[in-house]
Motif scaffolding. Structure first.
Motif, PDB file in Angstrom:
ATOM      1  N   THR A  38       0.830  -1.206   0.000  1.00  0.00           N
ATOM      2  CA  THR A  38       0.000   0.000   0.000  1.00  0.00           C
ATOM      3  C   THR A  38       0.868   1.261   0.000  1.00  0.00           C
ATOM      4  O   THR A  38       0.555   2.240  -0.680  1.00  0.00           O
ATOM      5  CB  THR A  38      -0.927  -0.014   1.233  1.00  0.00           C
ATOM      6  OG1 THR A  38      -1.721  -1.185   1.161  1.00  0.00           O
ATOM      7  CG2 THR A  38      -1.837   1.207   1.273  1.00  0.00           C
ATOM      8  N   GLU A  39       1.966   1.232   0.749  1.00  0.00           N
ATOM      9  CA  GLU A  39       2.820   2.437   0.869  1.00  0.00           C
ATOM     10  C   GLU A  39       3.314   2.907  -0.486  1.00  0.00           C
ATOM     11  O   GLU A  39       3.463   4.087  -0.735  1.00  0.00           O
ATOM     12  CB  GLU A  39       4.056   2.145   1.736  1.00  0.00           C
ATOM     13  CG  GLU A  39       3.792   1.933   3.194  1.00  0.00           C
ATOM     14  CD  GLU A  39       3.240   0.537   3.505  1.00  0.00           C
ATOM     15  OE1 GLU A  39       3.161  -0.316   2.582  1.00  0.00           O
ATOM     16  OE2 GLU A  39       2.873   0.304   4.674  1.00  0.00           O
ATOM     17  N   GLY A  40       3.594   1.940  -1.359  1.00  0.00           N
ATOM     18  CA  GLY A  40       4.115   2.286  -2.673  1.00  0.00           C
ATOM     19  C   GLY A  40       5.457   1.622  -2.926  1.00  0.00           C
ATOM     20  O   GLY A  40       6.065   1.040  -2.020  1.00  0.00           O
ATOM     21  N   TYR A  41       5.905   1.728  -4.172  1.00  0.00           N
ATOM     22  CA  TYR A  41       7.139   1.068  -4.642  1.00  0.00           C
ATOM     23  C   TYR A  41       8.344   1.826  -4.076  1.00  0.00           C
ATOM     24  O   TYR A  41       8.524   3.026  -4.358  1.00  0.00           O
ATOM     25  CB  TYR A  41       7.117   1.091  -6.168  1.00  0.00           C
ATOM     26  CG  TYR A  41       8.274   0.443  -6.855  1.00  0.00           C
ATOM     27  CD1 TYR A  41       8.588  -0.905  -6.645  1.00  0.00           C
ATOM     28  CD2 TYR A  41       9.056   1.176  -7.758  1.00  0.00           C
ATOM     29  CE1 TYR A  41       9.648  -1.498  -7.308  1.00  0.00           C
ATOM     30  CE2 TYR A  41      10.112   0.586  -8.435  1.00  0.00           C
ATOM     31  CZ  TYR A  41      10.407  -0.752  -8.198  1.00  0.00           C
ATOM     32  OH  TYR A  41      11.451  -1.336  -8.858  1.00  0.00           O
ATOM     33  N   THR A  42       9.140   1.155  -3.266  1.00  0.00           N
ATOM     34  CA  THR A  42      10.185   1.862  -2.503  1.00  0.00           C
ATOM     35  C   THR A  42      11.158   2.655  -3.386  1.00  0.00           C
ATOM     36  O   THR A  42      11.437   3.822  -3.075  1.00  0.00           O
ATOM     37  CB  THR A  42      10.929   0.880  -1.573  1.00  0.00           C
ATOM     38  OG1 THR A  42       9.936   0.329  -0.703  1.00  0.00           O
ATOM     39  CG2 THR A  42      11.992   1.564  -0.753  1.00  0.00           C
ATOM     40  N   PRO A  43      11.674   2.101  -4.493  1.00  0.00           N
ATOM     41  CA  PRO A  43      12.603   2.930  -5.289  1.00  0.00           C
ATOM     42  C   PRO A  43      11.952   4.227  -5.788  1.00  0.00           C
ATOM     43  O   PRO A  43      12.601   5.277  -5.838  1.00  0.00           O
ATOM     44  CB  PRO A  43      12.972   2.019  -6.470  1.00  0.00           C
ATOM     45  CG  PRO A  43      12.766   0.633  -5.950  1.00  0.00           C
ATOM     46  CD  PRO A  43      11.598   0.724  -5.006  1.00  0.00           C
ATOM     47  N   LEU A  44      10.656   4.175  -6.120  1.00  0.00           N
ATOM     48  CA  LEU A  44       9.970   5.412  -6.536  1.00  0.00           C
ATOM     49  C   LEU A  44       9.866   6.374  -5.348  1.00  0.00           C
ATOM     50  O   LEU A  44      10.135   7.577  -5.486  1.00  0.00           O
ATOM     51  CB  LEU A  44       8.565   5.112  -7.082  1.00  0.00           C
ATOM     52  CG  LEU A  44       7.754   6.369  -7.431  1.00  0.00           C
ATOM     53  CD1 LEU A  44       8.380   7.122  -8.614  1.00  0.00           C
ATOM     54  CD2 LEU A  44       6.296   6.031  -7.754  1.00  0.00           C
ATOM     55  N   ARG A  45       9.515   5.856  -4.194  1.00  0.00           N
ATOM     56  CA  ARG A  45       9.402   6.730  -3.015  1.00  0.00           C
ATOM     57  C   ARG A  45      10.745   7.375  -2.707  1.00  0.00           C
ATOM     58  O   ARG A  45      10.807   8.536  -2.265  1.00  0.00           O
ATOM     59  CB  ARG A  45       8.875   5.937  -1.818  1.00  0.00           C
ATOM     60  CG  ARG A  45       7.401   5.529  -2.002  1.00  0.00           C
ATOM     61  CD  ARG A  45       7.056   4.343  -1.149  1.00  0.00           C
ATOM     62  NE  ARG A  45       6.873   4.657   0.243  1.00  0.00           N
ATOM     63  CZ  ARG A  45       7.204   3.831   1.241  1.00  0.00           C
ATOM     64  NH1 ARG A  45       7.745   2.645   0.980  1.00  0.00           N
ATOM     65  NH2 ARG A  45       6.979   4.176   2.484  1.00  0.00           N
ATOM     66  N   GLU A  46      11.835   6.630  -2.951  1.00  0.00           N
ATOM     67  CA  GLU A  46      13.170   7.218  -2.728  1.00  0.00           C
ATOM     68  C   GLU A  46      13.440   8.362  -3.711  1.00  0.00           C
ATOM     69  O   GLU A  46      13.960   9.408  -3.336  1.00  0.00           O
ATOM     70  CB  GLU A  46      14.247   6.127  -2.828  1.00  0.00           C
ATOM     71  CG  GLU A  46      14.285   5.297  -1.553  1.00  0.00           C
ATOM     72  CD  GLU A  46      15.043   3.980  -1.674  1.00  0.00           C
ATOM     73  OE1 GLU A  46      15.491   3.643  -2.786  1.00  0.00           O
ATOM     74  OE2 GLU A  46      15.146   3.293  -0.628  1.00  0.00           O
ATOM     75  N   HIS A  47      13.061   8.134  -4.976  1.00  0.00           N
ATOM     76  CA  HIS A  47      13.232   9.217  -5.965  1.00  0.00           C
ATOM     77  C   HIS A  47      12.422  10.450  -5.577  1.00  0.00           C
ATOM     78  O   HIS A  47      12.893  11.581  -5.688  1.00  0.00           O
ATOM     79  CB  HIS A  47      12.752   8.749  -7.345  1.00  0.00           C
ATOM     80  CG  HIS A  47      13.755   7.923  -8.100  1.00  0.00           C
ATOM     81  ND1 HIS A  47      15.012   8.378  -8.409  1.00  0.00           N
ATOM     82  CD2 HIS A  47      13.672   6.674  -8.627  1.00  0.00           C
ATOM     83  CE1 HIS A  47      15.676   7.450  -9.089  1.00  0.00           C
ATOM     84  NE2 HIS A  47      14.879   6.399  -9.231  1.00  0.00           N
ATOM     85  N   LEU A  48      11.182  10.214  -5.137  1.00  0.00           N
ATOM     86  CA  LEU A  48      10.298  11.348  -4.810  1.00  0.00           C
ATOM     87  C   LEU A  48      10.833  12.116  -3.604  1.00  0.00           C
ATOM     88  O   LEU A  48      10.839  13.356  -3.599  1.00  0.00           O
ATOM     89  CB  LEU A  48       8.866  10.855  -4.551  1.00  0.00           C
ATOM     90  CG  LEU A  48       8.176  10.153  -5.737  1.00  0.00           C
ATOM     91  CD1 LEU A  48       6.815   9.590  -5.319  1.00  0.00           C
ATOM     92  CD2 LEU A  48       8.022  11.088  -6.935  1.00  0.00           C
ATOM     93  N   ALA A  49      11.310  11.378  -2.601  1.00  0.00           N
ATOM     94  CA  ALA A  49      11.865  12.040  -1.410  1.00  0.00           C
ATOM     95  C   ALA A  49      13.084  12.877  -1.808  1.00  0.00           C
ATOM     96  O   ALA A  49      13.217  14.041  -1.405  1.00  0.00           O
ATOM     97  CB  ALA A  49      12.252  10.991  -0.367  1.00  0.00           C
ATOM     98  N   LYS A  50      13.943  12.307  -2.644  1.00  0.00           N
ATOM     99  CA  LYS A  50      15.155  13.025  -3.042  1.00  0.00           C
ATOM    100  C   LYS A  50      14.789  14.286  -3.828  1.00  0.00           C
ATOM    101  O   LYS A  50      15.357  15.350  -3.604  1.00  0.00           O
ATOM    102  CB  LYS A  50      16.051  12.106  -3.889  1.00  0.00           C
ATOM    103  CG  LYS A  50      17.318  12.783  -4.326  1.00  0.00           C
ATOM    104  CD  LYS A  50      18.305  11.836  -4.963  1.00  0.00           C
ATOM    105  CE  LYS A  50      19.603  12.520  -5.361  1.00  0.00           C
ATOM    106  NZ  LYS A  50      19.524  13.874  -5.848  1.00  0.00           N
ATOM    107  N   ARG A  51      13.834  14.136  -4.730  1.00  0.00           N
ATOM    108  CA  ARG A  51      13.442  15.297  -5.541  1.00  0.00           C
ATOM    109  C   ARG A  51      12.885  16.414  -4.653  1.00  0.00           C
ATOM    110  O   ARG A  51      13.202  17.593  -4.824  1.00  0.00           O
ATOM    111  CB  ARG A  51      12.419  14.883  -6.598  1.00  0.00           C
ATOM    112  CG  ARG A  51      12.232  15.962  -7.627  1.00  0.00           C
ATOM    113  CD  ARG A  51      11.720  15.500  -8.963  1.00  0.00           C
ATOM    114  NE  ARG A  51      11.763  16.634  -9.881  1.00  0.00           N
ATOM    115  CZ  ARG A  51      12.797  16.942 -10.647  1.00  0.00           C
ATOM    116  NH1 ARG A  51      13.872  16.201 -10.661  1.00  0.00           N
ATOM    117  NH2 ARG A  51      12.759  18.004 -11.426  1.00  0.00           N
TER     118      ARG A  51
END
Ligand code: PMP
Length: 398
Positions: free
Chosen positions: A68-81
């Motif tokens: 549910t939280e989401g795909y971790t590598p994408l969440r990492e990209h979003l946090a970095k951005r």
């Protein structure tokens, strides 16, 4: 036979913009109505490569259910951005991926609002948010604004007088619909006030990266010391809306509630959409893509502003946006933009969105929203010329 629907559906209205879509998609209509990004700038070739890679490298994961939280590598990209662009200090664990930021607006209504609770928003505000919250039967107070966004003295006055305010919904950067941006002092004052009253805030920021000129301003989230700000992001305007990838950053307590309603609503965001977007971040230069959007949209903004100056009567006022997709037009009192649209603009094949639905308590019928991202230069000029004529006709009828 009378079908008995839930009481909450009495408040629900279709979006004025979606209702216009059928008309605005006719080829002869010059539409300034939708908030659509320019399709010619979508990274189609890049996404063909990306989707091939995702399916070849990891197809069975991409087609499967995921968390549910989401795909971790994408969440990492979003946090970095976010940390690079918005001065935040966000980690992937603080992010929940949603089906566009629109879904999160619904979830915020769901976790905060009981009937007759109060929501504060800017006046005007995003009609998709008003519609989403409306399902939970709140009362809205729209806080007066000026050319620099929400007026903080007015906000404080409202908070002093109302103890049922559950949250405040704001779009401080290149607001939909007004195109206005809050300067730094307003943001600081706002945080001071919400910290004092300890009211949660939904900071909706789909347009922040689409700045044409001037300095970036810190997000409210970056100034949040008490975990009161929920930040809503989306890839809809910097990449494309069709994949429906949005996200929310919130304190652990709020995020846990959002996670539970996400599970109940649709289990998770699309695995394959998330993996493709993540792969796009891996192999392509998102900054270069956004730079291209800024150039094109900034140019179209200027074309529209120049044409308005040339063809609109002097008694008409409008905002000058430094980013985003919209300008907001104020007609002389007594001209109803809905009537103008129906009787004068559509017969000339020009469309916009009348302003009233952007005010949760109605009124302000002499306003409308214009989008400049979705039409080429020559259509913008032609459309503004036609609209100028329509407005002059309406003024002559007064
Ligand atoms: N918030 C605002 C202010 C918007 O303008 C939009 C799109 N028009 C959204 C949220 C929803 O965008 P999406 O669901 O595509 O992320």
């Amino acid at each position: 036979m009378t079908i008995k629907f839930a009481e909450r559906t009495n408040n629900m209205e279709g979006s004025a913009i979606r209702e216009l879509l059928e008309i605005t998609q006719r080829p002869e209509v010059i539409s300034f109505a939708g908030g659509m990004p320019a399709p010619e700038l979508f990274p189609v070739e890049e996404m063909i490569e990306v989707s091939r890679k995702v399916l070849e490298e990891n197809g069975r994961v991409a087609m499967q259910y995921s968390t549910t939280e989401g795909y971790t590598p994408l969440r990492e990209h979003l946090a970095k951005r976010m940390n690079d662009k918005l001065n935040t200090n966000v980690s992937a664990e603080e992010i929940l991926v949603t089906n566009g930021s629109q879904q999160c607006l619904d979830f915020i209504g769901k976790i905060f609002l009981d009937k007759d609770d109060i929501v504060l928003c800017e006046s005007p505000s995003y009609l998709g948010a008003i519609n989403a919250f409306n399902a939970y039967q709140p009362k809205f107070i729209d806080v007066p604004t000026d050319e620099n966004g929400m007026i903080m003295e007015e906000l404080e006055k409202i908070l002093k007088e109302n103890d049922k305010v559950k949250f405040i919904y704001v779009i401080p950067d290149f607001q939909n619909p007004s195109g206005r941006t809050w300067p730094l002092e307003r943001r600081e004052k706002f945080m001071e006030i919400i910290n004092k009253y300890e009211i949660p805030v939904a900071e909706d920021n789909p347009y922040g990266e689409l700045r044409f000129e001037g300095e970036d301003l810190p997000s409210l989230k970056s100034m949040d010391t008490k975990g009161l700000v929920m930040f809503l992001g989306t890839l809809s305007k910097i990449l494309c809306p069709g994949y429906r990838i949005g996200w929310v950053v919130a304190s652990p307590e709020i995020l846990a509630k959002l996670n539970v309603v996400k599970q109940a609503a649709d289990l998770q965001a699309s695995t394959i959409s998330q993996m493709e977007m993540s792969k796009f971040f891996d192999i392509f230069d998102v900054d270069a893509h956004v730079e291209k959007l800024r150039e094109v949209y900034g140019h179209r903004r200027t074309v529209m502003m120049d044409a308005m100056k040339e063809y609109f009567p002097e008694s008409v006022k409008w905002t000058y946006p430094n980013g985003g997709l919209f300008t907001w037009v104020i007609l002389p009192e007594g001209i109803d933009a809905t009537v103008l649209q129906k009787e004068k603009a559509l017969p000339h094949n020009v469309a916009f969105v009348p302003g009233e639905p952007f005010f949760p308590n109605g009124g302000h019928t002499n306003t409308f929203r214009m989008n400049y991202s979705n039409m080429p230069d020559e259509k913008i000029v032609e459309g503004i010329k036609l609209l100028g004529m329509a407005i002059k006709e309406a003024i002559a009828d007064l």
